[in-house]
Write a protein that holds these residues in place. Sequence first.
Motif, PDB file in Angstrom:
ATOM      1  N   ARG A   9       0.816  -1.219   0.000  1.00  0.00           N
ATOM      2  CA  ARG A   9       0.000   0.000   0.000  1.00  0.00           C
ATOM      3  C   ARG A   9       0.846   1.264   0.000  1.00  0.00           C
ATOM      4  O   ARG A   9       0.452   2.277  -0.555  1.00  0.00           O
ATOM      5  N   GLY A  10       2.015   1.205   0.617  1.00  0.00           N
ATOM      6  CA  GLY A  10       2.883   2.379   0.645  1.00  0.00           C
ATOM      7  C   GLY A  10       3.365   2.766  -0.738  1.00  0.00           C
ATOM      8  O   GLY A  10       3.387   3.938  -1.104  1.00  0.00           O
ATOM      9  N   THR A  14       2.433   6.221  -2.730  1.00  0.00           N
ATOM     10  CA  THR A  14       3.479   7.118  -3.233  1.00  0.00           C
ATOM     11  C   THR A  14       3.331   7.331  -4.732  1.00  0.00           C
ATOM     12  O   THR A  14       3.397   8.457  -5.227  1.00  0.00           O
ATOM     13  N   SER A  15       3.110   6.244  -5.450  1.00  0.00           N
ATOM     14  CA  SER A  15       2.962   6.342  -6.903  1.00  0.00           C
ATOM     15  C   SER A  15       1.719   7.138  -7.286  1.00  0.00           C
ATOM     16  O   SER A  15       1.744   7.928  -8.237  1.00  0.00           O
ATOM     17  N   ALA A  16       0.627   6.941  -6.553  1.00  0.00           N
ATOM     18  CA  ALA A  16      -0.604   7.675  -6.857  1.00  0.00           C
ATOM     19  C   ALA A  16      -0.433   9.168  -6.592  1.00  0.00           C
ATOM     20  O   ALA A  16      -0.911  10.001  -7.368  1.00  0.00           O
ATOM     21  N   GLY A  35      -5.071   8.915 -10.620  1.00  0.00           N
ATOM     22  CA  GLY A  35      -4.345   8.915  -9.357  1.00  0.00           C
ATOM     23  C   GLY A  35      -5.263   9.099  -8.168  1.00  0.00           C
ATOM     24  O   GLY A  35      -5.103   8.443  -7.131  1.00  0.00           O
ATOM     25  N   ILE A  36      -6.246   9.979  -8.300  1.00  0.00           N
ATOM     26  CA  ILE A  36      -7.206  10.196  -7.213  1.00  0.00           C
ATOM     27  C   ILE A  36      -8.038   8.942  -6.988  1.00  0.00           C
ATOM     28  O   ILE A  36      -8.271   8.520  -5.849  1.00  0.00           O
ATOM     29  N   ILE A  37      -8.476   8.309  -8.076  1.00  0.00           N
ATOM     30  CA  ILE A  37      -9.244   7.064  -7.950  1.00  0.00           C
ATOM     31  C   ILE A  37      -8.402   5.989  -7.264  1.00  0.00           C
ATOM     32  O   ILE A  37      -8.896   5.241  -6.418  1.00  0.00           O
ATOM     33  N   ALA A  38      -7.128   5.915  -7.619  1.00  0.00           N
ATOM     34  CA  ALA A  38      -6.248   4.920  -6.992  1.00  0.00           C
ATOM     35  C   ALA A  38      -6.116   5.173  -5.496  1.00  0.00           C
ATOM     36  O   ALA A  38      -6.138   4.229  -4.704  1.00  0.00           O
ATOM     37  N   ARG A  47      -5.811  -4.084  -5.195  1.00  0.00           N
ATOM     38  CA  ARG A  47      -5.506  -4.567  -6.554  1.00  0.00           C
ATOM     39  C   ARG A  47      -6.093  -3.635  -7.608  1.00  0.00           C
ATOM     40  O   ARG A  47      -5.466  -3.328  -8.612  1.00  0.00           O
ATOM     41  N   SER A  48      -7.310  -3.188  -7.379  1.00  0.00           N
ATOM     42  CA  SER A  48      -7.934  -2.236  -8.293  1.00  0.00           C
ATOM     43  C   SER A  48      -7.200  -0.892  -8.257  1.00  0.00           C
ATOM     44  O   SER A  48      -7.047  -0.238  -9.297  1.00  0.00           O
ATOM     45  N   ALA A  49      -6.734  -0.505  -7.080  1.00  0.00           N
ATOM     46  CA  ALA A  49      -5.970   0.736  -6.967  1.00  0.00           C
ATOM     47  C   ALA A  49      -4.677   0.633  -7.761  1.00  0.00           C
ATOM     48  O   ALA A  49      -4.279   1.586  -8.438  1.00  0.00           O
TER      49      ALA A  49
END
Length: 92
Positions: A9-10, A14-16, A35-38, A47-49
């Motif tokens: 999740r980290g 960070t990537s989002a 990115g906001i959705i993620a 997984r969807s994120a």
Amino acid sequence: MTLPPAPDRGSIQTSAILLIVLGFLCGGWIPTIFGIIALVQMESDPRSARTMNKVGWIVFCVIVGLVILGILAYFVFGIAILGIFGIAASTG
């Protein structure tokens, strides 16, 4: 059948966040929205994120590539037009 481990999740977060910032600054609104959705989906479905994150980065890269191609085309056609008119002006 065992499921693969959940993504970190980290790294998704960070990537989002990077996708949101870079998408907003130089990639348009579409990567920012992904990115906001993620970020929103990170808690409920990592997984969807991760998928939204990947799609956002792909869209970002496509947009940046199209911008670079557009800039190159602008200069190439500009030089070609100046060359054509320069030759026409010097002979006429």
